[in-house]
Write a protein that holds these residues in place. Sequence first.
Motif, short mmCIF file in Angstrom:
data_model
loop_
_atom_site.label_atom_id
_atom_site.label_comp_id
_atom_site.label_asym_id
_atom_site.label_seq_id
_atom_site.Cartn_x
_atom_site.Cartn_y
_atom_site.Cartn_z
N ALA A 1 33.98 16.51 -24.36
CA ALA A 1 33.05 16.84 -23.26
C ALA A 1 31.89 15.86 -23.26
CB ALA A 1 32.56 18.27 -23.40
N ARG A 2 31.35 15.60 -24.45
CA ARG A 2 30.20 14.69 -24.56
C ARG A 2 30.57 13.27 -24.13
NH1 ARG A 2 29.24 15.18 -29.65
NH2 ARG A 2 30.16 13.23 -30.35
N GLN A 3 31.73 12.80 -24.56
CA GLN A 3 32.11 11.41 -24.29
C GLN A 3 32.57 11.18 -22.86
OE1 GLN A 3 35.05 10.56 -27.32
NE2 GLN A 3 33.53 9.63 -28.66
N PHE A 4 33.22 12.18 -22.25
CA PHE A 4 33.87 11.93 -20.97
C PHE A 4 33.58 12.96 -19.87
CE2 PHE A 4 36.66 9.94 -24.18
CZ PHE A 4 36.69 8.64 -23.70
N ASP B 1 29.87 13.52 -18.04
CA ASP B 1 29.57 12.44 -17.09
C ASP B 1 30.47 12.53 -15.86
OD1 ASP B 1 27.58 11.43 -18.67
OD2 ASP B 1 28.78 9.79 -19.51
N ALA B 2 31.73 12.94 -16.06
CA ALA B 2 32.66 13.04 -14.93
C ALA B 2 32.23 14.14 -13.97
CB ALA B 2 34.08 13.29 -15.44
N ILE B 3 31.74 15.25 -14.51
CA ILE B 3 31.23 16.33 -13.66
C ILE B 3 30.01 15.84 -12.89
CG2 ILE B 3 30.08 18.59 -13.67
CD1 ILE B 3 31.89 19.31 -16.10
N ARG B 4 29.11 15.19 -13.60
CA ARG B 4 27.87 14.70 -12.96
C ARG B 4 28.12 13.58 -11.98
NH1 ARG B 4 24.35 15.19 -18.59
NH2 ARG B 4 23.79 17.39 -18.31
N ALA B 5 29.28 12.93 -12.07
CA ALA B 5 29.61 11.87 -11.11
C ALA B 5 30.02 12.45 -9.75
CB ALA B 5 30.75 11.01 -11.66
N GLN B 6 30.28 13.76 -9.71
CA GLN B 6 30.62 14.40 -8.44
C GLN B 6 29.32 14.77 -7.71
OE1 GLN B 6 33.93 14.21 -8.12
NE2 GLN B 6 33.94 13.61 -10.29
N ALA B 7 29.30 14.53 -6.41
CA ALA B 7 28.10 14.83 -5.63
C ALA B 7 27.73 16.30 -5.72
CB ALA B 7 28.32 14.43 -4.17
N ASP B 8 28.74 17.16 -5.93
CA ASP B 8 28.49 18.60 -5.97
C ASP B 8 28.68 19.18 -7.37
OD1 ASP B 8 31.20 18.16 -6.10
OD2 ASP B 8 31.76 19.69 -4.64
N GLY B 9 28.58 18.33 -8.40
CA GLY B 9 28.83 18.79 -9.77
C GLY B 9 27.57 18.97 -10.60
N GLU B 10 27.53 20.05 -11.35
CA GLU B 10 26.38 20.34 -12.22
C GLU B 10 26.88 20.98 -13.51
OE1 GLU B 10 22.41 23.23 -12.33
OE2 GLU B 10 23.53 22.98 -10.46
N ALA C 1 32.72 27.49 -12.63
CA ALA C 1 33.92 26.98 -13.30
C ALA C 1 33.63 26.76 -14.77
CB ALA C 1 34.37 25.67 -12.65
N VAL C 2 34.69 26.77 -15.58
CA VAL C 2 34.55 26.48 -17.01
C VAL C 2 35.48 25.35 -17.41
CG1 VAL C 2 33.84 28.83 -17.60
CG2 VAL C 2 36.26 28.22 -17.73
N TYR C 3 35.02 24.56 -18.36
CA TYR C 3 35.86 23.56 -19.00
C TYR C 3 36.06 24.01 -20.44
CZ TYR C 3 37.13 19.30 -21.51
OH TYR C 3 37.75 18.39 -22.33
N ILE C 4 37.31 24.27 -20.84
CA ILE C 4 37.62 24.79 -22.16
C ILE C 4 38.09 23.65 -23.05
CG2 ILE C 4 39.06 26.39 -23.49
CD1 ILE C 4 39.33 28.10 -20.95
N SER C 5 37.33 23.38 -24.12
CA SER C 5 37.73 22.32 -25.06
C SER C 5 37.52 22.77 -26.50
CB SER C 5 36.95 21.03 -24.79
OG SER C 5 35.55 21.24 -24.92
N THR C 6 37.75 24.06 -26.73
CA THR C 6 37.72 24.61 -28.09
C THR C 6 39.03 24.29 -28.78
OG1 THR C 6 38.44 26.66 -27.04
CG2 THR C 6 36.11 26.49 -27.60
N THR C 7 39.19 24.75 -30.04
CA THR C 7 40.45 24.54 -30.74
C THR C 7 41.55 25.35 -30.04
OG1 THR C 7 39.74 26.23 -32.32
CG2 THR C 7 39.46 23.95 -32.96
N ASN C 8 42.78 24.90 -30.20
CA ASN C 8 43.88 25.36 -29.35
C ASN C 8 44.15 26.86 -29.40
OD1 ASN C 8 44.22 22.66 -28.68
ND2 ASN C 8 45.77 22.31 -30.26
N GLU C 9 43.92 27.48 -30.55
CA GLU C 9 44.25 28.91 -30.67
C GLU C 9 43.30 29.80 -29.88
OE1 GLU C 9 41.03 28.75 -33.80
OE2 GLU C 9 42.38 27.38 -32.75
#
Length: 338
Positions: free
Chosen positions: A14-17, A20-29, A67-75
């Motif tokens: 999330a930190r590396q990619f 920034d990708a969310i913030r690159a969207q005009a409607d992303g926060e 919306a949520v972005y899930i990047s926890t461990t797989n289980e």
Amino acid sequence: MSVRWGLIGASTIARQFVIDAIRAQADGEVAAVMSSSQERAETYARENGIARAVSSLDALLNSDIDAVYISTTNELHLEQGLAAIKAGKHVLCEKPLALTSADAREMVVAAKAARIVFGTNHHLRNAGAHRAMREAIAAGRIGKPIAARVFHSVYLPENLQGWRIARPEAGGGVVLDITVHDADTLRFVLDDDPVEISAFTQAAGMAGGGLEDGAMCIWRFGSGVIAQSHEGFTTKFAGTGFEVHGSEGSLIAANVMTQKPVGSVHLRSASGEEELSFDREDLYTRSLRHFHAAVRGEGQPAATGEDGVWSLASAEAALQSSNTGKAVAIDPQLGGLA
């Protein structure tokens, strides 16, 4: 209308990619981040300019995010994904979607019933190189596809080793980490579904706990195309690549199994060799653009939940093949999802 995101997991990716990708969207926060440790959440929020830090899923889902972005461990993906869907939040989930394809299907079915946008973060199908290959094949530039090869054995950086090489219960191992990507990339570029796989796995010195840190797979696709893929955590000096060979030509791509918009694609045929041009847009920015469009009711995510079920079913079959020494049929059991 803005799309306000909550991050489930204060992760490196999330930190590396993704932020920034969310913030690159005009409607992303990026509105909030959740970690099981409040201290870690607060540190992460401060370092990444995120307004809110919480340490419980309920606190995140009860806030005014969309919306949520899930990047926890797989289980953890299944429980967190189902909770987000129940709360009416759109979901972008890291691969693999869960530890089993049955659990992944449960999430996809729940999202569909709730009219929630559900995407799998298979970043590679957003690469210009892979889209150029897919388009060349679709246009008949290599004739009838016959075979493919994927070179995706790398060296896992020390800061990412952790659970991936030590915790089977968290879904560690190279198959659930990299083979899932290769399954999706092959499906996408060939526009064809895998039907059978034979796999060998190895523990070459990095992974413990009975986990594998290398895999070599042979795939058969519905059209008759056969493919091979090599996934690894332990090869410090191997380059990545992707080849598709057809009756009238070959596509040779180098340095394309990566998170960055780099690499090259060459087409070889009777008329010689040419380098294909392709866009160099950030993979995650493109992925988020498609996701935001889907939230607006325009199209679907670059990789859908169904795509995530396919890739996980393929990885499951690879592990089963390695354990039994036999070829295993790949059946995503999508039923009415297809």
